[in-house]
Design an enzyme around this catalytic site. Structure first.
Site, PDB file in Angstrom:
ATOM      1  N   GLY A 138       6.204   8.014   1.413  1.00  0.00           N
ATOM      2  CA  GLY A 138       7.154   7.632   2.468  1.00  0.00           C
ATOM      3  C   GLY A 138       7.972   6.415   2.050  1.00  0.00           C
ATOM      4  O   GLY A 138       9.202   6.394   2.161  1.00  0.00           O
ATOM      5  N   HIS A 139       7.273   5.401   1.541  1.00  0.00           N
ATOM      6  CA  HIS A 139       7.983   4.207   1.055  1.00  0.00           C
ATOM      7  C   HIS A 139       8.880   4.565  -0.139  1.00  0.00           C
ATOM      8  O   HIS A 139      10.014   4.100  -0.243  1.00  0.00           O
ATOM      9  CB  HIS A 139       6.990   3.144   0.588  1.00  0.00           C
ATOM     10  CG  HIS A 139       6.037   2.664   1.632  1.00  0.00           C
ATOM     11  ND1 HIS A 139       4.699   2.984   1.633  1.00  0.00           N
ATOM     12  CD2 HIS A 139       6.231   1.869   2.717  1.00  0.00           C
ATOM     13  CE1 HIS A 139       4.104   2.394   2.653  1.00  0.00           C
ATOM     14  NE2 HIS A 139       5.007   1.725   3.342  1.00  0.00           N
ATOM     15  N   ASN A 159       0.863  -1.188   0.000  1.00  0.00           N
ATOM     16  CA  ASN A 159       0.000   0.000   0.000  1.00  0.00           C
ATOM     17  C   ASN A 159       0.902   1.243   0.000  1.00  0.00           C
ATOM     18  O   ASN A 159       0.807   2.125   0.840  1.00  0.00           O
ATOM     19  CB  ASN A 159      -0.956  -0.012   1.206  1.00  0.00           C
ATOM     20  CG  ASN A 159      -2.075   1.000   1.052  1.00  0.00           C
ATOM     21  OD1 ASN A 159      -2.294   1.854   1.891  1.00  0.00           O
ATOM     22  ND2 ASN A 159      -2.766   0.943  -0.067  1.00  0.00           N
ATOM     23  N   GLN A 193      12.157   6.752   9.536  1.00  0.00           N
ATOM     24  CA  GLN A 193      12.183   7.292  10.896  1.00  0.00           C
ATOM     25  C   GLN A 193      10.773   7.471  11.458  1.00  0.00           C
ATOM     26  O   GLN A 193      10.598   7.714  12.642  1.00  0.00           O
ATOM     27  CB  GLN A 193      12.928   8.634  10.916  1.00  0.00           C
ATOM     28  CG  GLN A 193      14.415   8.452  10.699  1.00  0.00           C
ATOM     29  CD  GLN A 193      15.163   9.757  10.544  1.00  0.00           C
ATOM     30  OE1 GLN A 193      14.545  10.823  10.446  1.00  0.00           O
ATOM     31  NE2 GLN A 193      16.473   9.687  10.489  1.00  0.00           N
ATOM     32  N   SER A 231      -0.033   4.046   5.654  1.00  0.00           N
ATOM     33  CA  SER A 231      -1.072   3.253   4.997  1.00  0.00           C
ATOM     34  C   SER A 231      -2.362   3.283   5.814  1.00  0.00           C
ATOM     35  O   SER A 231      -3.450   3.151   5.270  1.00  0.00           O
ATOM     36  CB  SER A 231      -0.605   1.807   4.845  1.00  0.00           C
ATOM     37  OG  SER A 231       0.609   1.792   4.121  1.00  0.00           O
TER      38      SER A 231
END
Ligand code: AMP
Length: 281
Positions: free
Chosen positions: A36-37, A32, A149, A187
Site C-alpha cells: 500500500g505504501h 512498517n 484512500q 501495518s
C-alpha cells in the site's frame, strides 16, 4: 537513496533539486512499509521528479490506550524496500526533531469532518495527524502529497487543511492496496492471529456485497444494517458502519456517489476499510 534524520540534513539534500525547480512528491508514513505504501511511492515517482518518503511514528495521533509504544518499527527493512522503489530521499526524524525539546504549543484542529467516523472514538487523532502533516509539509515543501484512500477520512482532513490554510501543495489520493483475499493492507494486520486473519476479509466482502445491493436498489439503511449484522456474526466488535458522501457530508439515501465506511476490532487490532459506490441515475 539518501537517508536524513534532521531537518537541516533534509534541506541540504533537497537544495539542488529545489534550485533546479524539480518537482518534489512527498509520501508521509509511519513505516512498517507494505505494498500500500509502495503504491504511493510509485505514483509519486510517476508524477514527480524527486520523491521524499517520511517515516515517523507520530505520538500525537495516538490515544492514551493505543499502540504507540508497540507500533512496529522496521526502519532497516523499510529502507531496503524504498531503495528497490528508487525513492530519492528517506526522512526519518525522531520525536524531538519534529516537536522540539519542549513539545509543540500549536495544533492544527479540523472541525466537523474530523469529528465523525474515526474522530468519534479517537478524539485527538486527527488533530495529531493534521498537525504533523502540516509540519512535514512545511519542512519538505513538496509540490504534491500522496495519501492512501484506505484512510479516506484522513485524506479529506488533509485536503481541508491544505485548502483552509492555503498550503501550496496538491493532494493526490491513491486507491487501496489489498491482499488477494481482499483484506486492505495495513501495518496493524500483523497483530491478527492466524484464525483472525482468516476472518478479516469479511470486511471487504461485506462492503462489496453492500455495493451490489445498493446498485440493485436495496435501501441504504437496510444495507448498512446487513453489513453490521454480518460482521457482528463473524466476531468483529464494531465501532461504526456508516455512509457519507465522498467529501464526508451526511447522506440518508443512495441518490449520489457515496462511500461506505467500516471500523471494527477483531481481537487486538482495529481494522478500517471503505468502498466508493458510484451512483448511476
Ligand atoms: P501509515 O503508515 O499507516 O500512516 O500510512 C501511510 C500512508 O499509506 C497513508 O496515506 C495511508 O492511507 C497509506 N496506506 C496505508 N495502507 C494502505 C493501503 N492498503 N492502500 C493504500 N494506501 C495505504
Amino acid at each position: 537513496m539518501k537517508i536524513e534524520t534532521t531537518i537541516q540534513g533534509l534541506n541540504a539534500a533537497l537544495a539542488a533539486a529545489r534550485l533546479a525547480r524539480k518537482t518534489v512528491g512527498f509520501v508521509p508514513t509511519m513505516g512498517n512499509l507494505h505494498q500500500g505504501h509502495l503504491n504511493l511511492v510509485r505514483e509519486a515517482k510517476r508524477l514527480c521528479d524527486v520523491v521524499v518518503v517520511s517515516i515517523f511514528v507520530n505520538p500525537t495521533q495516538f490515544g492514551p490506550n493505543e499502540d504507540y509504544d508497540n507500533y512496529p518499527r522496521t526502519l532497516e527493512a523499510d529502507s531496503h524496500l524504498l531503495v528497490d522503489e528508487e525513492c530519492d530521499l528517506l526522512f526519518a526524524p525522531n520525536v524531538q526533531q519534529i516537536y522540539g525539546e519542549h513539545g509543540s504549543k500549536t495544533r492544527v484542529v479540523v472541525s466537523e469532518i474530523a469529528e465523525i467516523l474515526c474522530g468519534r472514538s479517537r478524539t485527538q487523532h486527527f488533530d495529531g495527524v493534521a498537525t504533523v502533516v502540516t509540519k512535514l509539509l512545511n519542512i519538505v515543501q513538496p509540490n504534491t502529497i500522496f495519501l492512501g484512500q484506505k484512510d479516506w477520512q484522513q485524506l479529506e482532513v488533509i485536503r481541508a487543511v491544505t485548502r483552509d490554510l492555503n498550503l501550496p501543495v496538491d493532494v493526490v489520493g491513491v486507491p487501496i492496496a489489498r491482499a488477494e483475499d481482499g483484506l486492505a493492507l495495513s501495518s496493524r494486520n500483523g497483530y491478527l492471529s492466524a484464525e483472525e486473519r482468516e476472518i478479516a476479509p469479511e470486511i471487504y466482502q461485506s462492503l462489496v456485497a453492500a455495493q451490489q445491493s445498493l446498485q440493485s436498489g436495496v435501501a441504504l439503511q437496510t444495507v448498512l444494517q446487513t453489513i453490521y449484522a454480518r460482521l457482528q456474526q463473524a466476531g468483529f466488535v464494531i465501532d461504526y458502519v456508516e455512509a457519507y458522501s465522498p467529501q464526508l457530508q451526511a447522506v440518508t439515501e443512495f441518490d449520489q456517489d457515496i462511500v461506505l465506511f467500516v471500523a471494527a476490532k477483531l481481537g487486538k487490532p482495529r481494522l478500517i476499510d471503505n468502498i466508493l459506490v458510484k451512483y448511476q441515475a
